[in-house]
Each structure stands twice: as C-alpha cells, then as structure tokens.
Enzyme design. Structure first.
Site, PDB file in Angstrom:
ATOM      1  N   ASN A   4       0.808  -1.225   0.000  1.00  0.00           N
ATOM      2  CA  ASN A   4       0.000   0.000   0.000  1.00  0.00           C
ATOM      3  C   ASN A   4       0.842   1.277   0.000  1.00  0.00           C
ATOM      4  OD1 ASN A   4       0.651  -0.797   2.710  1.00  0.00           O
ATOM      5  ND2 ASN A   4      -0.836   0.700   3.463  1.00  0.00           N
ATOM      6  N   GLY A  15       2.108  -5.335   7.715  1.00  0.00           N
ATOM      7  CA  GLY A  15       1.122  -6.092   6.964  1.00  0.00           C
ATOM      8  C   GLY A  15      -0.007  -6.566   7.850  1.00  0.00           C
ATOM      9  N   THR A  25      -2.406  -8.573  10.402  1.00  0.00           N
ATOM     10  CA  THR A  25      -2.184  -9.092  11.752  1.00  0.00           C
ATOM     11  C   THR A  25      -1.988 -10.608  11.742  1.00  0.00           C
ATOM     12  OG1 THR A  25      -3.380  -7.274  12.806  1.00  0.00           O
ATOM     13  CG2 THR A  25      -3.248  -9.345  14.028  1.00  0.00           C
ATOM     14  N   GLY A  64       1.492 -11.248  10.715  1.00  0.00           N
ATOM     15  CA  GLY A  64       2.387 -10.814  11.787  1.00  0.00           C
ATOM     16  C   GLY A  64       2.440 -11.802  12.933  1.00  0.00           C
ATOM     17  N   GLU A 107       4.234  -3.869  12.471  1.00  0.00           N
ATOM     18  CA  GLU A 107       3.213  -2.831  12.324  1.00  0.00           C
ATOM     19  C   GLU A 107       2.067  -3.487  11.580  1.00  0.00           C
ATOM     20  OE1 GLU A 107       0.696  -0.586  11.046  1.00  0.00           O
ATOM     21  OE2 GLU A 107       2.148   0.148   9.587  1.00  0.00           O
ATOM     22  N   CYS A 158      -3.375   1.334   7.016  1.00  0.00           N
ATOM     23  CA  CYS A 158      -3.556   0.660   8.304  1.00  0.00           C
ATOM     24  C   CYS A 158      -4.242   1.553   9.322  1.00  0.00           C
ATOM     25  CB  CYS A 158      -2.212   0.173   8.833  1.00  0.00           C
ATOM     26  SG  CYS A 158      -0.959   1.472   8.948  1.00  0.00           S
ATOM     27  N   GLU A 210       8.175   2.734  15.193  1.00  0.00           N
ATOM     28  CA  GLU A 210       8.789   3.286  13.991  1.00  0.00           C
ATOM     29  C   GLU A 210       8.693   4.806  14.062  1.00  0.00           C
ATOM     30  OE1 GLU A 210       8.343  -0.152  10.684  1.00  0.00           O
ATOM     31  OE2 GLU A 210       6.546   1.071  10.940  1.00  0.00           O
TER      32      GLU A 210
END
Length: 505
Positions: free
Chosen positions: A168, A243, A245, A248, A265, A299, A478
């Site tokens: 994205n 990306g 969840t 992740g 994230e 997100c 971040e």
C-alpha cells in the site's frame, strides 16, 4: 458519483517497462531459475516490467551477503558521522528522482500520484532525519556508588535485519525500516510485496549511488516463500514487518522459536469519534479523509465512525452528501480523489466485506459496491466509497479490517459509551476525536487504547513522532528517536580499576 476522464498519455514510460534485477552482495542479477513475474497497473489492468521470481535460495544468498557485510565490513564500524553523510546523500538522490519514484508506485498500486509524490518528500526528509539520529546513538555512564568500579552502557547495532514490506505504501513503509536500521549500523535484506517490487528496486539502485557499501543493503523479490525463508533464517538478527495481523502473528511465532526480536506494524480498526460540539464541517471532511484517502487502503484508516446521537442523522446526511461528489478516476489525473484498488485479491476481499454489510441489513448511505461500467474508469479495479449507518460494533463489518473505502457508522451517547465502543476491538493502532471540549479530549486521549490519537484532525504524521500500535496492532516503534533505538542493543560494561579480588584468599 463524479468520475474523471481516462488519461490518454502513455502510462508506463519505456524507461520503467524493463527487466529488473535483484541486489545481492553488490551484484545486480536475475533469479537462479531465470523466471520472472510482471507488475500490474490496477487502473489500466495492463502488465509491465519483468521482476525476478526468487525463492529461498536467493533469500539465503542475500542473508549471507548481509551477514558478511556486518561481520567483516566497514558499515557497523563506520563513525556515526560517516553513516550520516551517506544517508544525507541518499536523501538528495531521492529528491532528484522524486517524480520517477512517485510514478512507479502509482503504476504499481493505483495510489493517487499527488499522494505518492508527497510521500517521496516525506521519504527524503526521513532519510535525512535518520542520518542525524545516527550521530545521537549513545550509551550512558552510571554511578553505582561501588568504589573503584566504572560502569557504563554501549548501544550497538543489532546485526542483520530482514525487512518485509507491504504494497500500500511500498517506499514510505520501507523507509520506516531501512533508514533507521542503516543509521544504527545494521545491514539489511529487503523483501518487497510481489505487487509493488519495482519502486523498491529503483530506490535501492539509488542507495548504491549514495555510497552504501557492498552487501549492506540487499533485495530479493518473489512470493511468500521468500519472506518465510528470511523469517526462518538463522543469520537474521531482527525481523521488521508491516502487513496483516494474521501474518504478523505467524512471523512472531516463528521468530519466537529462535528468540529473534521483531517489530510488527499490523492491522487496525480505528475509531474516529465525533462529539456533538465538534465543528461539523471540519469533522465531516476529516472523517471522510480518514477512511477514503488511498481508497481506504491504509492501516490507520478511521473505518469505525462513532457519532454522538444528538447529531447522528445530521452528520450522516453530511457524510453522504460529500461522498456523492467524490471523483473516481485515473490516479495520474490531479483531479481524481479516489483511485482504483491496488490488486485483484484485495478488490475481492472488499467486495465480500461490503456484501456482509448488505446481508446484515445495515443502512446504506453511499456507494455499496463496484461502479457500473464507465469508460472514464477504464477497466480499473474500482470500488465506490461506501458508508453503512447503524452498524453493530460486534459485526464483522466493524470488527475485521477491510482495508478499503468502507466506513461503518455507529451511534453513541456520552463519553463513557464512546470509549467503551472505541476500545471494544482487538486492534489499537490509531484513533481520532472531534470536540471543542479540551477536558473531554484529554480524557479520551488518556483512555483510548491506541498508539496514536488525533484531536480535530486525522492522519497527520511526521518523522519526529513515533508511530506504533497497541494490542494486536503490533510491536515496537517506527519513526522518531525510538526508531533507531529499535535496531540497537544495549551492552553493560563494568570496569574495575583497583578493587582487590578476594576469591580464594
């Protein structure tokens, strides 16, 4: 729904419609198999470019090169001012190539060119800022009070970083990871999304020109097996990922088997809360921008719109009226407000989510599916900006991340109920509150479980300000000073300069 006209200019310049190469240990080359895959323009539905289809073998080669560069190379040992100088040069090259980098992203994922162009300015600023932070990484001296002991800490680079990035915002979200990792003295292997690899490859061509040494930055392209090979590789010291969840969680589980640190994230289902005393004109536009920018494929999208009951009907009418005037069309056209969905799998997922809203009987206020055939939209993957009212917060429409232009509007009565609904989610990435009552705003800021709270705005960002989620929206930080610290580890040092050693006496 207004729609802009199809662009008649050549969409993909010949300079971009080429055969790309991966970067391993300073060598630009193809995959071992010699196979390629192509990039897909979501507006024209045309393929362009040829990108190496790599597998676990190339992932292993890239990690080996990064490992060698870290263990034997100059980058981790370079004085911080030296790394800062290289990153400043990198930022200059990003600015010089900004138009090309922005265009490549738009042709990969359909994001509006005016958005990707602004994103490149942010990318260059973040690169510069990370360079400045390289010169601020310091330990501390600690006075323990113990005679003849000098005690201090060192911050040192973690090692080899595997950076797995999404489609994205391929360059912006790579910058979140790459620049602070380099500033800290780490080496990096990048695995971009298979939907958006070309812009990443072009950016890393510039990293070489900036003077980043051989093997410090490597990139391998391909499908999920490449990312999985990086996650499982014993030569990787840290994994950073943006990306879904679910993905992740799998990465965290695999990394946990090797006790490898991760920064994740992940998804969001962010509440955007509108109180009755808000500036309604500002709030309507802020709320719609919060969900429809990038066609909802962010997100932090404010996909749950919580509106106080006393203004509920008025606010919904205003939302529907503004939404009806939004322009869908070619993302290269500066008049376009919503571009296409980035890829076919995401398009199908959004359509399925909208169907669930219809099936549940929620009140449809705008949109509701793919627009009918229209020459102005070419053959692009378009979805109308969609608003459902009277949504149940327990429904899949309100609980699952859609990642598309779909807003779920939920009524509430008073701050207690707003907080209860806002926090009733497994996610905790972002949130917004619209009110003129600063006491109320401060309470909402305190009690919302989210990594970011915007007050009377939405989606504001700056490279000085840390960004991350709570709950199942991720781990680590971040941006900001914290970003570089994520790529270092602390070593404690105890230096005795005169105490008698009494053991055995």
């Amino acid at each position: 729904m207004n729609r802009t006209m199809h662009s008649t200019t050549l969409r993909v310049p010949e300079s971009l419609n080429r055969e790309y190469r991966i970067l391993i240990g300073g060598e630009w080359k193809g995959s071992q198999s010699g196979e390629f895959f192509t990039i897909h323009d979501p507006f024209s539905r045309e393929d362009w470019g040829k990108v190496p289809l790599c597998g676990p073998a190339e992932a292993d080669q890239a990690v080996t090169a990064a490992r060698r560069a870290f263990d034997e190379g100059e980058w981790p040992k370079l004085p911080p001012a030296g790394r800062a100088k290289v990153l400043r040069k990198f930022a200059d090259l990003i600015r010089e190539n900004a138009d090309e980098l922005a265009l490549m992203q738009t042709l990969e994922n359909g994001k509006l060119l005016k958005e990707t162009r602004g994103g490149i300015d942010f990318l260059a600023q973040q690169c510069e800022y990370s360079g400045a932070l390289a010169e601020t990484v310091q330990g501390a001296t600690i006075n323990t009070g113990i005679p003849n002991l000098f005690t201090y800490t060192l911050r040192q680079p973690l090692g080899v970083v595997a950076a797995i990035t999404p489609w994205n915002s391929p360059l912006g979200l790579l910058g979140f990871k790459l620049f602070p990792a380099l500033a800290a003295g780490c080496t990096v292997v990048v695995k971009p999304s298979e939907f958006t690899p070309a812009s990443t490859l072009r950016l890393l061509e510039l990293s070489e020109a900036a003077g980043i040494p051989t093997g410090v930055v490597n990139v391998v392209t391909g499908m999920g097996d490449v990312g999985a090979a990086l996650v499982d590789h014993p030569g990787v010291d840290k994994i950073v990922f943006t990306g879904a969840t679910q993905t992740g969680a799998k990465i965290a589980a695999a990394a946990g088997q090797r006790l490898v640190p991760t920064s994740l994230e992940l998804g969001g289902k962010s509440p955007n809360i509108v109180f009755s005393d808000a500036d309604l004109k500002q709030a309507v536009h802020g709320v719609l921008g919060g969900i429809f920018v990038a066609s909802g494929q962010t997100c932090v999208a404010g996909s749950r719109v919580l509106v106080e009951k006393s203004i509920y009907d008025d606010f919904l009418d205003r939302m529907a009226q503004v939404t009806a005037g939004l322009k869908l069309g070619d993302p290269l056209d500066p008049e376009t407000q919503l571009g296409p969905i980035a890829n076919q799998p995401q398009f199908e997922k959004i359509i399925k989510s909208i169907a669930s809203g219809h099936e549940a009987g929620f009140r449809l206020l705008a949109g509701g599916g793919a627009p009918s055939a229209d020459p102005a939209l070419g053959s692009g993957l378009f979805i109308e900006p969609t608003i459902f009212g009277d949504v149940d917060n327990a429904s899949s429409l309100a609980t699952e991340e859609i990642f598309g232009p779909v807003a779920s509007v939920i009524p509430f009565e008073g701050v207690d109920e707003a907080l209860a609904i806002g926090n009733d989610t497994r996610f905790g990435l972002a949130s917004g509150v619209w009110t003129q009552n600063m006491s109320r705003a401060q309470r909402v800021i305190r009690d919302l479980r989210a990594g970011t709270v915007w007050v009377n705005t939405y989606r504001a960002a700056h490279h000085y300000v840390p960004f991350a989620g709570h709950k199942q929206s991720g781990l680590g930080r971040e941006l900001g000073v914290e970003a570089v610290e994520e790529f270092t580890e602390i070593k404690s040092v105890w230096h005795d300069f005169g105490s008698p050693q009494l053991f055995g006496r």
